[in-house]
Design an enzyme around this catalytic site. Structure first.
Site, PDB file in Angstrom:
ATOM      1  N   CYS A 187       0.203   2.220   8.871  1.00 40.90           N
ATOM      2  CA  CYS A 187       1.064   1.158   8.376  1.00 40.90           C
ATOM      3  C   CYS A 187       0.447  -0.253   8.311  1.00 40.90           C
ATOM      4  O   CYS A 187       0.170  -0.862   9.329  1.00 40.90           O
ATOM      5  CB  CYS A 187       2.245   1.156   9.354  1.00 40.90           C
ATOM      6  N   CYS A 210       3.413   8.318   1.028  1.00 40.62           N
ATOM      7  CA  CYS A 210       3.977   7.357   1.972  1.00 40.62           C
ATOM      8  C   CYS A 210       4.006   6.010   1.255  1.00 40.62           C
ATOM      9  O   CYS A 210       2.965   5.521   0.807  1.00 40.62           O
ATOM     10  CB  CYS A 210       3.094   7.306   3.214  1.00 40.62           C
ATOM     11  N   CYS A 241       7.229  -5.993  14.889  1.00 41.70           N
ATOM     12  CA  CYS A 241       6.914  -5.107  16.018  1.00 41.70           C
ATOM     13  C   CYS A 241       5.481  -5.432  16.475  1.00 41.70           C
ATOM     14  O   CYS A 241       4.588  -5.609  15.653  1.00 41.70           O
ATOM     15  CB  CYS A 241       7.024  -3.642  15.608  1.00 41.70           C
ATOM     16  N   CYS A 268       6.628  -7.469   6.639  1.00 42.26           N
ATOM     17  CA  CYS A 268       7.879  -7.060   7.292  1.00 42.26           C
ATOM     18  C   CYS A 268       8.288  -8.175   8.245  1.00 42.26           C
ATOM     19  O   CYS A 268       7.452  -8.677   9.004  1.00 42.26           O
ATOM     20  CB  CYS A 268       7.691  -5.754   8.059  1.00 42.26           C
ATOM     21  N   CYS A 307       2.390  -3.261  15.312  1.00 46.14           N
ATOM     22  CA  CYS A 307       2.316  -2.861  13.900  1.00 46.14           C
ATOM     23  C   CYS A 307       1.547  -3.872  13.063  1.00 46.14           C
ATOM     24  O   CYS A 307       1.852  -5.065  13.085  1.00 46.14           O
ATOM     25  CB  CYS A 307       3.734  -2.679  13.367  1.00 46.14           C
ATOM     26  N   GLU A 352       0.802  -1.217   0.000  1.00 39.80           N
ATOM     27  CA  GLU A 352       0.000   0.000   0.000  1.00 39.80           C
ATOM     28  C   GLU A 352       0.836   1.268   0.000  1.00 39.80           C
ATOM     29  O   GLU A 352       1.965   1.300   0.470  1.00 39.80           O
ATOM     30  CB  GLU A 352      -0.949  -0.004   1.187  1.00 39.80           C
TER      31      GLU A 352
HETATM   32  N1  SAH Z   1       9.851  -0.146   9.230  1.00 38.31           N
HETATM   33  C1  SAH Z   1      10.090   1.238   9.331  1.00 38.31           C
HETATM   34  C2  SAH Z   1       9.218   2.072   8.428  1.00 38.31           C
HETATM   35  C3  SAH Z   1       7.757   1.710   8.320  1.00 38.31           C
HETATM   36  S1  SAH Z   1       6.716   1.967   9.706  1.00 38.31           S
HETATM   37  C4  SAH Z   1       9.950   1.707  10.758  1.00 38.31           C
HETATM   38  O1  SAH Z   1       9.480   0.944  11.585  1.00 38.31           O
HETATM   39  O2  SAH Z   1      10.367   2.818  11.031  1.00 38.31           O
HETATM   40  C5  SAH Z   1       6.455   3.695   9.739  1.00 38.31           C
HETATM   41  C6  SAH Z   1       6.022   4.193  11.111  1.00 38.31           C
HETATM   42  O3  SAH Z   1       4.649   3.836  11.401  1.00 38.31           O
HETATM   43  C7  SAH Z   1       6.867   3.603  12.237  1.00 38.31           C
HETATM   44  O4  SAH Z   1       7.320   4.615  13.104  1.00 38.31           O
HETATM   45  C8  SAH Z   1       5.882   2.700  12.904  1.00 38.31           C
HETATM   46  O5  SAH Z   1       6.256   2.471  14.218  1.00 38.31           O
HETATM   47  C9  SAH Z   1       4.573   3.451  12.738  1.00 38.31           C
HETATM   48  N2  SAH Z   1       3.375   2.644  13.012  1.00 38.31           N
HETATM   49  C10 SAH Z   1       3.226   1.318  12.929  1.00 38.31           C
HETATM   50  N3  SAH Z   1       1.984   0.950  13.312  1.00 38.31           N
HETATM   51  C11 SAH Z   1       1.331   2.089  13.650  1.00 38.31           C
HETATM   52  C12 SAH Z   1       0.012   2.374  14.144  1.00 38.31           C
HETATM   53  N4  SAH Z   1      -0.877   1.419  14.332  1.00 38.31           N
HETATM   54  N5  SAH Z   1      -0.317   3.671  14.410  1.00 38.31           N
HETATM   55  C13 SAH Z   1       0.577   4.658  14.179  1.00 38.31           C
HETATM   56  N6  SAH Z   1       1.819   4.451  13.712  1.00 38.31           N
HETATM   57  C14 SAH Z   1       2.208   3.176  13.455  1.00 38.31           C
HETATM   58 FE1  SF4 Z   2       8.363  -3.563  10.350  1.00 34.81          FE
HETATM   59 FE2  SF4 Z   2       6.165  -2.388  11.279  1.00 34.81          FE
HETATM   60 FE3  SF4 Z   2       8.277  -2.719  12.860  1.00 34.81          FE
HETATM   61 FE4  SF4 Z   2       8.383  -0.937  10.857  1.00 34.81          FE
HETATM   62  S1  SF4 Z   2       7.042  -0.844  12.636  1.00 34.81           S
HETATM   63  S2  SF4 Z   2       9.949  -2.445  11.450  1.00 34.81           S
HETATM   64  S3  SF4 Z   2       7.129  -1.999   9.329  1.00 34.81           S
HETATM   65  S4  SF4 Z   2       7.057  -4.362  11.955  1.00 34.81           S
END
Ligand code: SAH
Ligand code: SF4
Length: 350
Positions: free
Chosen positions: A337, A105, A116, A112, A119, A92
């Protein structure tokens, strides 16, 4: 043998390939411009090339591209596009307009592997890295959308969609080069931001490559034990190592580092957490982006309650830190994300 994707070639490789096809060298430059300046993702779009030559190219190469699958528009004009790759992966991209900017974005991986806990993408699991072409296509499609919807090209690009950019370093770096080069999309590198969960060796590599792109770190906690709980990668690259790498990054590039801090209720949102964050920030010049967690169906984290975000920000500001409270955009369309692709998976598993 499978055909090579023409977008994986460097300019030198493209020159060689064109000469090997018995064509004039200037054709390579024309193709390059079609690919990286005009955003063609199909040989038939290259209208300045003779038809026979286009056929020859099709016999020798492919262009792996992405197609638009679903478009969802939020009441705040944020538009989320779910794309599908030729081998069926859903990824996306989001177009986020504001009064002064239109930001794309984009995703760099299908899923991934870093998992995390908060996420949606991390919970999807991992399929594969996207190619430079598939990443670039997202930018071109969102740019077109920006032009048709808002009468202006993209002003900013953030690598903050699905996936970890530093696990796909080569492709992401090539895209940065193509997007910022005058014979490509021609955007200033200052308008690009790459976000990483904190992969130490690649932070150092990125510092050495010094391409002028802004670096953002998804910190989310300045406490090692807490961070490990929500971001498994923190075990491999503990905060001490991260600090060393970021100090190096700052020395090398002289840039301020952006820290992303997602506030989650009862996880990392007390004033004690803010105190630990302030301590962490003493190591190098930073800018902190505070973001209230965007709740994801099926994931047990909650957004912070009441005045928490404001109180957290005020505490940091008292310490003379630069703090931005980031509004969560496109809430009604699950623009955080990985959420849209995730929705489909939930539908499929029902
Ligand atoms: N993998 C990279 C880039 C993609 S995520 C990273 O983790 O930095 C981009 C951002 O979105 C990250 O800071 C992540 O922690 C945040 N993110 C993930 N899930 C989210 C959610 N449910 N609400 C708000 N931000 C979120
Ligand atoms: Fe991967 Fe989501 Fe963690 Fe970014 S925040 S490193 S996309 S699992």
């Amino acid at each position: 043998m499978s055909k090579r994707d023409i977008r994986s070639l460097s300019m030198d490789e493209l020159n060689e390939a064109i000469v090997a096809l018995d064509e004039k060298k200037y054709r390579a430059k024309q193709i390059w411009e079609w690919l990286w300046k005009k955003g063609a993702n199909n040989f038939d779009q290259m209208s300045s090339l003779p038809v026979e030559f286009r056929l020859k190219l099709k016999e020798a190469f492919v262009i792996k591209s992405i197609a638009i699958d679903v478009v969802v528009k939020s009441t705040d004009k944020t538009t989320k596009i779910r794309f599908v790759t030729e081998d069926g992966h859903k990824i996306e991209g989001v177009l986020i307009p504001s009064s002064s900017r239109t930001t794309a974005c984009i995703s760099v991986q299908s899923g991934c592997p870093l998992g995390c806990k908060f996420c949606a993408t991390g919970q999807l699991g991992y399929n594969r890295n996207l190619t430079e072409g598939e990443i670039f296509d997202q930018i071109m499609i969102l740019n077109l959308l920006s032009e048709t919807e808002f009468n202006k090209p993209l002003s900013n690009i953030v690598f903050m969609g699905m996936g970890e950019p530093f696990l796909n370093y080569e492709a992401v770096y090539k895209v940065i080069k193509r997007v910022t080069s005058p014979d490509g999309f021609g955007m200033s590198p200052k308008r690009l931001t790459l976000s990483t969960s904190g992969l130490v060796p690649e932070i150092i590599r990125f510092a050495d490559d010094d391409c002028g792109v802004q670096l953002a770190i998804s910190l989310h906690s300045a406490n090692q034990a807490y961070r490990e709980e929500i971001m498994p990668i923190a075990k491999k690259y503990p905060l001490g190592e991260l600090v060393k790498a970021l100090k190096y990054y700052h020395e090398k590039t002289k840039e301020r580092i952006t820290l992303e801090y997602l506030l989650m209720d009862g996880v990392n949102d007390t004033l004690n957490d803010a105190q630990e964050l302030a301590q962490f920030c003493k190591n190098f010049p930073v800018k902190i982006n505070l973001i209230a967690y965007n709740e994801v169906p099926g994931i047990d984290f909650k957004k912070p309650i009441g005045q928490t975000v404001g109180d957290f920000a005020a505490f940091l500001e008292q310490k003379n830190l630069i703090v931005n409270i980031r509004r969560s955009r496109g809430n009604d369309i699950a623009a955080a994300c990985g959420q849209l692709a995730n929705e489909e998976q939930q539908e499929e598993s029902n």
